[in-house]
Design an enzyme around this catalytic site. Structure first.
Site, mmCIF file in Angstrom:
data_model
loop_
_atom_site.group_PDB
_atom_site.id
_atom_site.type_symbol
_atom_site.label_atom_id
_atom_site.label_comp_id
_atom_site.label_asym_id
_atom_site.label_seq_id
_atom_site.Cartn_x
_atom_site.Cartn_y
_atom_site.Cartn_z
ATOM 1 N N LYS A 78 0.873 -1.188 0.000
ATOM 2 C CA LYS A 78 0.000 0.000 0.000
ATOM 3 C C LYS A 78 0.896 1.219 0.000
ATOM 4 C CE LYS A 78 -4.048 1.965 0.530
ATOM 5 N NZ LYS A 78 -3.801 2.614 -0.777
ATOM 6 N N LYS A 136 5.289 1.811 -3.270
ATOM 7 C CA LYS A 136 5.184 3.171 -3.810
ATOM 8 C C LYS A 136 5.404 3.094 -5.311
ATOM 9 C CE LYS A 136 4.596 7.488 -2.528
ATOM 10 N NZ LYS A 136 3.825 8.073 -1.409
ATOM 11 N N SER A 149 -6.850 5.582 3.936
ATOM 12 C CA SER A 149 -6.940 4.733 2.744
ATOM 13 C C SER A 149 -7.336 3.314 3.154
ATOM 14 C CB SER A 149 -5.589 4.665 2.032
ATOM 15 O OG SER A 149 -5.435 5.753 1.163
ATOM 16 N N ASN A 205 -2.428 18.914 -1.576
ATOM 17 C CA ASN A 205 -3.397 18.224 -0.717
ATOM 18 C C ASN A 205 -3.019 18.299 0.761
ATOM 19 O OD1 ASN A 205 -3.893 15.309 0.656
ATOM 20 N ND2 ASN A 205 -5.678 15.975 -0.500
ATOM 21 N N LYS A 265 5.772 3.292 8.202
ATOM 22 C CA LYS A 265 4.602 4.155 8.427
ATOM 23 C C LYS A 265 3.342 3.296 8.531
ATOM 24 C CE LYS A 265 4.403 7.557 5.649
ATOM 25 N NZ LYS A 265 4.194 8.542 4.592
ATOM 26 N N GLN A 289 7.390 3.836 3.653
ATOM 27 C CA GLN A 289 5.991 3.404 3.732
ATOM 28 C C GLN A 289 5.836 2.114 4.553
ATOM 29 O OE1 GLN A 289 3.872 5.462 1.435
ATOM 30 N NE2 GLN A 289 2.288 4.830 2.861
ATOM 31 N N GLY A 312 -2.947 8.159 -4.173
ATOM 32 C CA GLY A 312 -2.350 9.359 -4.750
ATOM 33 C C GLY A 312 -1.099 9.798 -3.997
ATOM 34 N N ASP A 313 -0.415 10.749 -4.564
ATOM 35 C CA ASP A 313 0.723 11.433 -3.928
ATOM 36 C C ASP A 313 0.912 12.706 -4.755
ATOM 37 O OD1 ASP A 313 3.080 10.883 -1.861
ATOM 38 O OD2 ASP A 313 4.060 11.699 -3.618
ATOM 39 N N THR A 331 -4.518 13.371 5.396
ATOM 40 C CA THR A 331 -3.095 13.530 5.718
ATOM 41 C C THR A 331 -2.872 14.850 6.463
ATOM 42 O OG1 THR A 331 -2.575 12.272 3.740
ATOM 43 C CG2 THR A 331 -0.752 13.419 4.801
HETATM 44 P P1 NDP Z 1 0.425 17.745 -4.147
HETATM 45 O O1 NDP Z 1 0.846 17.402 -5.521
HETATM 46 O O2 NDP Z 1 -1.019 17.885 -3.860
HETATM 47 O O3 NDP Z 1 1.143 19.086 -3.668
HETATM 48 C C1 NDP Z 1 2.526 19.199 -3.621
HETATM 49 C C2 NDP Z 1 2.889 20.619 -3.247
HETATM 50 O O4 NDP Z 1 4.275 20.713 -3.043
HETATM 51 C C3 NDP Z 1 2.542 21.632 -4.320
HETATM 52 O O5 NDP Z 1 2.268 22.847 -3.703
HETATM 53 C C4 NDP Z 1 3.811 21.710 -5.134
HETATM 54 O O6 NDP Z 1 3.962 22.931 -5.844
HETATM 55 C C5 NDP Z 1 4.850 21.605 -4.032
HETATM 56 N N1 NDP Z 1 6.082 20.981 -4.538
HETATM 57 C C6 NDP Z 1 6.214 19.754 -5.099
HETATM 58 N N2 NDP Z 1 7.478 19.529 -5.454
HETATM 59 C C7 NDP Z 1 8.154 20.642 -5.109
HETATM 60 C C8 NDP Z 1 9.504 21.021 -5.206
HETATM 61 N N3 NDP Z 1 10.438 20.199 -5.731
HETATM 62 N N4 NDP Z 1 9.842 22.247 -4.719
HETATM 63 C C9 NDP Z 1 8.903 23.078 -4.163
HETATM 64 N N5 NDP Z 1 7.613 22.757 -4.057
HETATM 65 C C10 NDP Z 1 7.255 21.562 -4.511
HETATM 66 O O7 NDP Z 1 1.085 16.641 -3.194
HETATM 67 P P2 NDP Z 1 0.674 16.225 -1.730
HETATM 68 O O8 NDP Z 1 0.212 17.410 -0.969
HETATM 69 O O9 NDP Z 1 -0.192 15.030 -1.829
HETATM 70 O O10 NDP Z 1 2.070 15.716 -1.142
HETATM 71 C C11 NDP Z 1 2.972 16.594 -0.452
HETATM 72 C C12 NDP Z 1 3.937 15.739 0.370
HETATM 73 O O11 NDP Z 1 3.203 14.954 1.316
HETATM 74 C C13 NDP Z 1 4.782 14.749 -0.416
HETATM 75 O O12 NDP Z 1 6.029 14.598 0.225
HETATM 76 C C14 NDP Z 1 3.993 13.446 -0.277
HETATM 77 O O13 NDP Z 1 4.787 12.311 -0.463
HETATM 78 C C15 NDP Z 1 3.527 13.573 1.165
HETATM 79 N N6 NDP Z 1 2.386 12.750 1.537
HETATM 80 C C16 NDP Z 1 1.197 12.865 0.871
HETATM 81 C C17 NDP Z 1 0.127 12.107 1.265
HETATM 82 C C18 NDP Z 1 -1.224 12.266 0.652
HETATM 83 O O14 NDP Z 1 -2.175 11.651 1.169
HETATM 84 N N7 NDP Z 1 -1.405 13.051 -0.386
HETATM 85 C C19 NDP Z 1 0.240 11.101 2.349
HETATM 86 C C20 NDP Z 1 1.510 11.145 3.050
HETATM 87 C C21 NDP Z 1 2.538 11.926 2.618
HETATM 88 P P3 NDP Z 1 3.410 23.049 -7.353
HETATM 89 O O15 NDP Z 1 1.912 23.140 -7.213
HETATM 90 O O16 NDP Z 1 4.010 24.291 -7.891
HETATM 91 O O17 NDP Z 1 3.857 21.826 -8.060
#
Ligand code: NDP
Length: 451
Positions: free
Chosen positions: A90, A126, A383, A240, A114, A111, A165-166, A209
């Protein structure tokens, strides 16, 4: 450092050349396992550490698709099935141009622990692609997702591997992939989570999250006789995790004053306007520069203006920092500034957002720390609640799922805290989370023979 750990780290470096993010994640976990490995020689006897750093399998595939101009394009797809010792694989799918094998492996490795910490029966995996969804039309995104699923469908299943998603993969992409799976197999099964509410999704999964991250932070603060109410908080990201972290902070009376994207950051000392942020990012998929058009008193700092080697989000004085964008976004210089500004808590919403040097500084200076494996586990936990509802054909209310999420975050906090105490490092949640997550998986591996 114990010789056993040193040997395992050397072997990992040798066998995975150039995989710096993966090596960083392995190093962080192995070093904190030291007291456990000393106390319990059985883990060395059964060679658990050597085995657990090697995925069950790595699937790498070509994803050909046709763009709007009729040109054939191709990207690389990945699914790393890391460990199914305690349940089906997962973990999310990430679509971002920076994706490579090292990044997917680091995420898959994290993961495992976690998912173990949640107390639920889910293994670690992943996947993703170096496909960049930015600037692509809806049709291009759909064709890419369809092609990605044509290959991925061969390896997943509701009791085998259930992706989610991620970064770059939200409800829209999950929908396109679910639709393709259904056409390929004629099975209506919960093979993905993060589904739409009309077709098998769970309430609270979108928020989980971010909400879970703030619930975890509240557990840390409550233990210290504190609360988040009335406190200035900084948040990075505007995806997200960041959006629902900001929402829950507002709901609990905190003042989240920042957010960021890959082009720059917003500082709004009145508190981030949540509904505007959602419109910009979730509805219109625009850049954060739109924010200051509505709130000209807020400050926008483009990434080119960040002082060298730092992330400007962390220069804003705050009580608590919530890195919620991406890996290695909070380094040593950043944590020094946060500490100088009297920041009391760093809570990792993203995966591995703090560098190893920043974490060393945090631990050395007694700053409260919510490590990612624990603090952002609310997403994967919810999830699993979606999988449970799918399997039993039930639908729980928002309140029911939210209550379960809060209980799970409390369970993760208590388990991490109690484990840190057991190893005479009370309050070191990084150590507690890593040991507790590892122990359950390692014991399962021993009980299952040579796997
Ligand atoms: P999203 O795609 O929804 O959002 C990512 C955000 O981070 C956007 O604002 C994006 O900016 C910014 N970003 C991405 N890459 C970079 C970078 N290299 N430099 C600066 N800003 C960056 O992703 P999530 O919110 O889902 O995920 C964010 C983090 O949380 C990740 O590390 C993910 O692995 C982790 N996570 C997510 C979970 C989930 O349920 N979604 C669960 C557990 C962990 P822009 O819009 O300009 O691309």
């Amino acid at each position: 450092m114990e010789r056993y750990i040193e040997t395992a780290l050397k072997a990992t470096k040798h066998s995975t050349p150039g995989q710096s993010e993966f090596y960083q994640a392995v190093k962080e976990v192995l070093i904190s396992l030291e007291p456990l490995l000393k106390a319990e020689p059985k883990y060395a006897h059964y060679n658990i550490v050597e085995r657990i750093v090697i995925p069950d399998r790595q699937i790498i595939f070509r994803v050909p698709w046709i763009d709007d101009a009729g040109k054939i394009r191709s990207n690389i797809g990945y699914r790393i099935q890391f460990s199914n010792s305690i349940g089906p694989y997962k973990g999310g799918l990430r679509f971002h141009p920076s994706v490579n094998l090292s990044i997917i492996k680091f995420l898959g490795f994290e993961q495992i622990f976690k998912n173990s910490l949640t107390g639920l029966a889910i293994g670690g995996g992943k996947g993703g692609s170096d496909f960049d969804p930015k600037g692509k039309s809806e049709g291009e995104i759909m064709r890419f997702c369809q092609s990605f699923m044509i290959e991925l469908s061969k390896y997943i299943g509701e009791t085998i591997d259930v992706p989610a998603g991620d970064i770059g993969v939200g409800g829209r992409e999950i929908g396109f992939m679910f639709g393709t799976y259904k056409r390929l197999t004629n099975h209506y099964e919960g093979i993905l989570t993060g589904k739409g509410l009309n077709w098998g999704g769970s309430l609270v999964r979108t928020e989980a999250t971010g909400f879970g991250s703030v619930y975890f932070a509240e557990n840390i603060l409550n233990k210290r006789g504190e609360t988040i109410n009335g406190k200035i908080c900084t948040v990075s990201g505007s995806g997200n995790v960041a959006i629902y972290t900001i929402q829950k902070l507002h709901e609990l009376g905190a003042i989240p004053v920042t957010c960021s994207d890959s082009k720059g950051m917003i500082y709004d000392q009145n508190g981030i306007d949540l509904s505007l942020l959602k419109t910009i990012k979730e509805v219109n998929r625009q850049a954060l520069t739109e924010y200051i058009k509505v709130h000209p008193n807020a400050k926008y700092i483009p990434i080119e203006a960040y002082p060298a080697g730092t992330n400007a989000v962390w220069s804003i004085p705050c009580f608590a920092a919530f890195p919620s964008a991406t890996q290695n976004e909070l380094g040593l210089e950043d944590i020094k500034i946060l500490h100088k500004n009297d920041c009391q808590l760093v809570n990792e919403g993203a995966n591995m957002p703090c560098t190893l040097e920043a974490i060393d500084f945090i631990v050395a200076h007694g700053i409260a720390f919510g490590p990612a494996k624990a603090a952002n586990a609310g997403g994967v936990a919810t999830s699993q609640l979606e999988m449970s509802q799918n399997a039993s054909m039930q639908k729980w209310t928002f309140g029911e799922v939210d209550a379960k999420l809060q209980n799970i975050m409390k369970h993760i906090f208590d388990l991490s805290y109690d484990t840190s105490k057991e190893f005479q490092q009370e309050g070191n949640l990084l150590l507690g989370a890593n040991i507790a997550g590892f122990r359950k998986v390692a014991d399962s591996m021993i009980e299952q023979g040579v796997v």
